[in-house]
Design an enzyme around this catalytic site. Structure first.
Site, PDB file in Angstrom:
ATOM      1  N   GLY A 148       0.711  -1.098   0.063  1.00 42.90           N
ATOM      2  CA  GLY A 148       0.027  -0.150   0.059  1.00 42.90           C
ATOM      3  C   GLY A 148       0.864   1.195  -0.327  1.00 42.90           C
ATOM      4  N   SER A 149       0.436   2.301   0.829  1.00 44.34           N
ATOM      5  CA  SER A 149       0.924   3.591   0.573  1.00 44.34           C
ATOM      6  C   SER A 149       2.525   3.577   1.075  1.00 44.34           C
ATOM      7  CB  SER A 149       0.144   4.564   1.233  1.00 44.34           C
ATOM      8  OG  SER A 149      -1.150   4.733   0.739  1.00 44.34           O
ATOM      9  N   THR A 150       2.812   2.776   2.202  1.00 41.74           N
ATOM     10  CA  THR A 150       4.196   2.724   2.596  1.00 41.74           C
ATOM     11  C   THR A 150       5.068   2.813   1.057  1.00 41.74           C
ATOM     12  OG1 THR A 150       3.945   0.283   2.852  1.00 41.74           O
ATOM     13  CG2 THR A 150       3.795   1.877   4.887  1.00 41.74           C
TER      14      THR A 150
END
Length: 553
Positions: free
Chosen positions: A284-286
């Protein structure tokens, strides 16, 4: 010849006949039956047993004992000497807590003069067996593997089998060093089964000590924090990694649910896995930090490059929006990362192009094992550019459509924290008294780009960031939240109810000395990384930073 003489002659003949028969019998036994009788005598009076070596200890970086071998006894029997097999089996089964029928089968064997009844029996139980004073039951010195801290780091430490061989975790990975060299002992008994000679034919050599980079205090805190996450959000599982980004030393590697190392069979199979290395997930956004890092290195953007972003972006046949609806917005590269804009990250990824994007993904180590000194590490799943679909560049720059391990994420973020050098994480500090030298690593981005990314990630914890509520008084933190939909295995599509919540960060921003990654698998209720994982990161760092005497900044 008189009657008396005849009687004497008959007696003489009778004695002579008996003597001849005895001679024949003796000759028969000494020739034809010699080998069989010799084997029977040896089986009944002489036995050779293996003497397990004392397994080496596993200790934390401060010397706290995590796994030790303590004195114990193997309970053995000489079946032909047992006068009351049924009664003996009942007594032994009651003390040892084993199946009575199995003990009885062992005690009534006639194909051997030696059989184990129980292995690695604790000293208190062995003493009770000795007090029975049953002829044919012997106690043989051995050792027993125990874990003094029970629950602490159990998935990292692993398990040991009944014969002293490592089965999982570090017990398996470092088995050659820990196990030592087994010995061999020769037991000689008299006709009534009493030992008359014990000879160590090959002395046992104890195993060596393994000192870890793990700190028991930080490990305990990380496990306690994950326990709180488990209680509140009831996830499928969770993992936390605490690392020194400069050396790759892992100070804590916690998993939830916890497992009692002294009773691993009491936990479900999923819990016994080391989630940090043995599971893959969409980050995801990491992952957006690496998209931006590649674009900075290639000169496609600067931290202050401004973008006029629509509410959604279309890539091939897919339309992607933000996690929270918004209108048109103008954001810099730094704001895109701080506010975790999907549209912005995809726009930056498209500037890079699929070939260069793939280059940077692999340069940060994704798609390959990190090489951490733990068994069972997964490599993750990273498609090649030739495998991309038309919409792949709408998924990959925001951390969807590929799979990584928590350990890979921690190692890659450590490269951002330490100035751009990717190093192999490790949990072994000393092996047999010899220090393990840290990996020198390889440069993946420039110190300047690393510093720029660190400054942007500090914005994640600012009032406008996705982890604005997380802080540690006196310390400047940086990091990135992540929320990823899991793929539904039945439909092959992204689930709308199952998520991975994550946060990876470090401190202090200007000189990062500590990194922490928290991953929560399928939290219930709240599921955003900023809600679930980031607070756990904050709690762990709030303890570890002052504990390690890292100066506030």
């Amino acid at each position: 010849m008189g009657l008396t003489d005849r009687r004497i002659g008959l007696l003489f003949l009778a004695f002579f006949g008996l003597l001849a028969l005895a001679g024949l019998r003796s000759g028969f036994l000494g020739t034809v039956k010699a080998s069989g009788l010799k084997h029977a005598a040896a089986t009944q009076q002489v036995s050779t047993v293996e003497v397990p070596a004392r397994r080496g200890s596993i200790i934390d970086r401060q010397g706290v004992r995590l796994a030790v071998s303590e004195p114990a006894n193997d309970i053995a029997a000489t079946p032909y000497l047992i006068q009351d097999p049924a009664g003996t089996a009942a007594k032994l089964a009651k003390i040892l807590g084993v199946d009575e029928d199995e003990v009885l089968r062992d005690l009534t064997r006639r194909d051997t003069g030696f059989v184990y009844i129980a292995r690695s029996v604790p000293a208190d139980l062995a003493d009770q067996v000795a007090e029975l004073k049953i002829e044919g039951i012997d106690l043989i010195s051995a050792s027993r593997r125990t874990y003094p801290r029970s629950w602490l780091a159990s998935q990292v430490l692993g398990t040991v089998g009944i014969d002293g061989e490592g089965l999982s975790g570090l017990e398996y990975a470092a088995d050659d060093l820990l196990r030592g060299q087994d010995g061999r002992r020769r037991l000689t008994k008299d006709a009534i089964g009493q030992p008359i000679a014990v000879e160590d034919e090959v002395p046992a050599k104890p195993g060596k000590t393994l000192r870890l980079t793990i700190d028991a205090a930080i490990q305990s805190k990380a496990e306690a924090v994950l326990g709180g996450v488990g209680q509140v959000y009831k996830p499928k599982g969770a993992s936390a990694i605490v690392m020194d980004p400069d050396t790759g030393e892992i100070l804590a590697l916690a998993n939830w649910p916890r497992v009692d190392a002294n009773d691993p069979a009491g936990a479900p199979e999923y819990a016994r896995q080391n989630l940090a290395t043995g599971t893959t997930l969409e980050p995801g956004s990491t992952f957006k930090a690496f998209t931006v890092a590649g674009a900075l290195e290639d000169g496609k953007v600067t931290p202050n490059t401004s973008f006029n972003l629509a509410p959604t972006i279309q890539v091939a046949d897919r339309v992607i929006g933000e996690s929270h609806e918004r209108g048109w917005a103008t954001m810099t590269t730094g704001q895109i990362l701080a506010q975790s804009s999907n549209v912005g990250a995809i726009t930056i990824g498209l500037r890079l192009g699929k070939r260069r994007f793939d280059h940077w993904v692999r340069k940060f180590g994704f798609g390959e094992p990190t090489g951490v000194d733990l068994p069972g590490e997964e490599r993750g799943i990273v498609p090649t550019p030739d495998e991309y679909s038309g919409s792949s560049m709408g998924n990959l720059p925001i951390g969807q459509g590929l799979a990584v391990t928590p350990m890979q994420m921690a190692a890659a973020y450590a490269a951002i924290a330490n100035g751009g050098v990717l190093r192999t994480p490790h949990v072994i500090k000393e092996a047999g008294g010899r220090e393990v030298r840290p990996d020198r690593g390889r440069r993946v981005i420039s110190p300047r780009t690393a510093a720029q990314i660190r400054d942007m990630l500090q914005g994640v914890l600012s009032p406008d960031g996705t982890a604005s509520e997380v802080s540690v008084p006196g310390y400047e933190l940086a990091g990135k939240t992540g929320t990823a939909n899991k793929v539904d295995t039945e439909t092959g599509e992204y689930s709308k109810t199952r998520y991975i919540a994550s946060f990876v960060g470090f401190a202090p921003v200007d000189d990062p000395q500590l990194l922490c990654a928290v991953i929560v698998d399928e939290p219930q209720g709240a599921y955003y990384g900023g809600q679930v994982a980031a607070p756990a990161f904050g709690q762990i760092m709030a303890f570890a930073l002052p504990y390690l005497r890292i100066a506030p900044k």
